[in-house]
Motif scaffolding. Structure first.
Motif, PDB file in Angstrom:
ATOM      1  N   GLY A  16       0.812  -1.216   0.000  1.00 52.89           N
ATOM      2  CA  GLY A  16       0.000   0.000   0.000  1.00 52.89           C
ATOM      3  C   GLY A  16       0.841   1.260   0.000  1.00 52.89           C
ATOM      4  O   GLY A  16       0.538   2.229  -0.703  1.00 52.89           O
ATOM      5  N   VAL A  17       1.919   1.257   0.770  1.00 50.97           N
ATOM      6  CA  VAL A  17       2.830   2.414   0.803  1.00 50.97           C
ATOM      7  C   VAL A  17       3.477   2.599  -0.570  1.00 50.97           C
ATOM      8  O   VAL A  17       3.603   3.727  -1.061  1.00 50.97           O
ATOM      9  CB  VAL A  17       3.889   2.259   1.912  1.00 50.97           C
ATOM     10  N   ARG A  30      -4.987  14.174  -4.349  1.00 57.40           N
ATOM     11  CA  ARG A  30      -5.216  13.343  -3.170  1.00 57.40           C
ATOM     12  C   ARG A  30      -6.704  13.305  -2.839  1.00 57.40           C
ATOM     13  O   ARG A  30      -7.163  14.045  -1.974  1.00 57.40           O
ATOM     14  CB  ARG A  30      -4.418  13.891  -1.993  1.00 57.40           C
ATOM     15  N   PRO A  31      -7.450  12.455  -3.518  1.00 60.95           N
ATOM     16  CA  PRO A  31      -8.894  12.433  -3.246  1.00 60.95           C
ATOM     17  C   PRO A  31      -9.194  11.866  -1.863  1.00 60.95           C
ATOM     18  O   PRO A  31      -8.421  11.068  -1.324  1.00 60.95           O
ATOM     19  CB  PRO A  31      -9.450  11.517  -4.331  1.00 60.95           C
ATOM     20  N   PRO A  32     -10.295  12.279  -1.300  1.00 58.91           N
ATOM     21  CA  PRO A  32     -10.670  11.803   0.037  1.00 58.91           C
ATOM     22  C   PRO A  32     -10.777  10.277   0.121  1.00 58.91           C
ATOM     23  O   PRO A  32     -10.503   9.702   1.172  1.00 58.91           O
ATOM     24  CB  PRO A  32     -12.032  12.453   0.285  1.00 58.91           C
ATOM     25  N   HIS A  37      -9.077   5.526   2.835  1.00 65.45           N
ATOM     26  CA  HIS A  37      -8.617   4.139   2.756  1.00 65.45           C
ATOM     27  C   HIS A  37      -7.311   3.961   3.531  1.00 65.45           C
ATOM     28  O   HIS A  37      -7.173   3.035   4.341  1.00 65.45           O
ATOM     29  CB  HIS A  37      -8.442   3.735   1.288  1.00 65.45           C
ATOM     30  N   VAL A  38      -6.387   4.859   3.297  1.00 58.59           N
ATOM     31  CA  VAL A  38      -5.084   4.779   3.972  1.00 58.59           C
ATOM     32  C   VAL A  38      -5.251   4.975   5.481  1.00 58.59           C
ATOM     33  O   VAL A  38      -4.697   4.213   6.288  1.00 58.59           O
ATOM     34  CB  VAL A  38      -4.101   5.812   3.385  1.00 58.59           C
ATOM     35  N   GLY A  39      -6.014   5.987   5.872  1.00 54.13           N
ATOM     36  CA  GLY A  39      -6.201   6.270   7.295  1.00 54.13           C
ATOM     37  C   GLY A  39      -6.837   5.107   8.043  1.00 54.13           C
ATOM     38  O   GLY A  39      -6.364   4.711   9.125  1.00 54.13           O
ATOM     39  N   LEU A  40      -7.883   4.527   7.471  1.00 53.88           N
ATOM     40  CA  LEU A  40      -8.538   3.398   8.126  1.00 53.88           C
ATOM     41  C   LEU A  40      -7.619   2.181   8.185  1.00 53.88           C
ATOM     42  O   LEU A  40      -7.612   1.440   9.171  1.00 53.88           O
ATOM     43  CB  LEU A  40      -9.840   3.052   7.394  1.00 53.88           C
ATOM     44  N   PHE A  73     -13.492   1.336   0.777  1.00 56.11           N
ATOM     45  CA  PHE A  73     -12.896   2.461   0.047  1.00 56.11           C
ATOM     46  C   PHE A  73     -11.876   1.961  -0.978  1.00 56.11           C
ATOM     47  O   PHE A  73     -11.759   2.507  -2.074  1.00 56.11           O
ATOM     48  CB  PHE A  73     -12.256   3.458   1.015  1.00 56.11           C
ATOM     49  N   GLY A  74     -11.135   0.913  -0.625  1.00 49.46           N
ATOM     50  CA  GLY A  74     -10.192   0.322  -1.572  1.00 49.46           C
ATOM     51  C   GLY A  74     -10.913  -0.266  -2.779  1.00 49.46           C
ATOM     52  O   GLY A  74     -10.481  -0.092  -3.922  1.00 49.46           O
TER      53      GLY A  74
END
Length: 136
Positions: A16-17, A30-32, A37-40, A73-74
């Motif tokens: 993911g990174v 950088r769409p929400p 997705h990254v934050g969760l 979200f992914g």
């Protein structure tokens, strides 16, 4: 077994990174959806790590809840990408089918395909361990 699942989470996070850095490197907005997705996912990994360290099942279930929403979200990003590739006229189910065909025929970058498929491994191993640890 919790350590094996932790390793799966870490492999998924590493890919993911790599995807995220590629996203930024290509100057994409950088769409929400991406940031959510990254934050969760980060919060899910932190919760799973807390479970491994503390042994409290509540942390494992929190990680599972976070990954459930994060994977949604992914999936949204995967479907969006697939629709851009020519599936804009398809239903959601058929877009998923096209995404799977695209992954296994090499039409999507390997990292994207791996991340999408391995998400299921992390998700279901997390769920299985949550259930087993709750019942036992």
């Amino acid at each position: 077994m919790s350590y094996v699942v932790l390793v799966a989470w870490l492999v998924q996070a590493t890919v993911g990174v790599l995807l995220l850095t590629g996203w930024f490197r290509h100057g994409r907005v950088r769409p929400p959806v991406v940031l959510t997705h990254v934050g969760l996912s980060v919060l899910g990994l932190a919760s799973w790590t807390a479970y491994v360290l503390a042994g409290q099942i509540l942390w494992a279930w929190a990680a599972f809840a976070l990954i459930t929403v994060g994977n949604g979200f992914g999936d949204n990003m995967l479907l969006w990408r697939t629709r851009r590739m020519g599936g804009s006229h398809l239903s959601t189910v058929n877009t998923y089918k096209l995404a799977l065909r695209s992954m296994f025929k090499g039409r999507l970058p390997f990292r994207v395909s791996f991340h999408a498929v391995f998400a299921g491994v992390v998700y279901f191993s997390t769920l299985a361990l949550c259930i087993v640890e709750t019942v036992s």
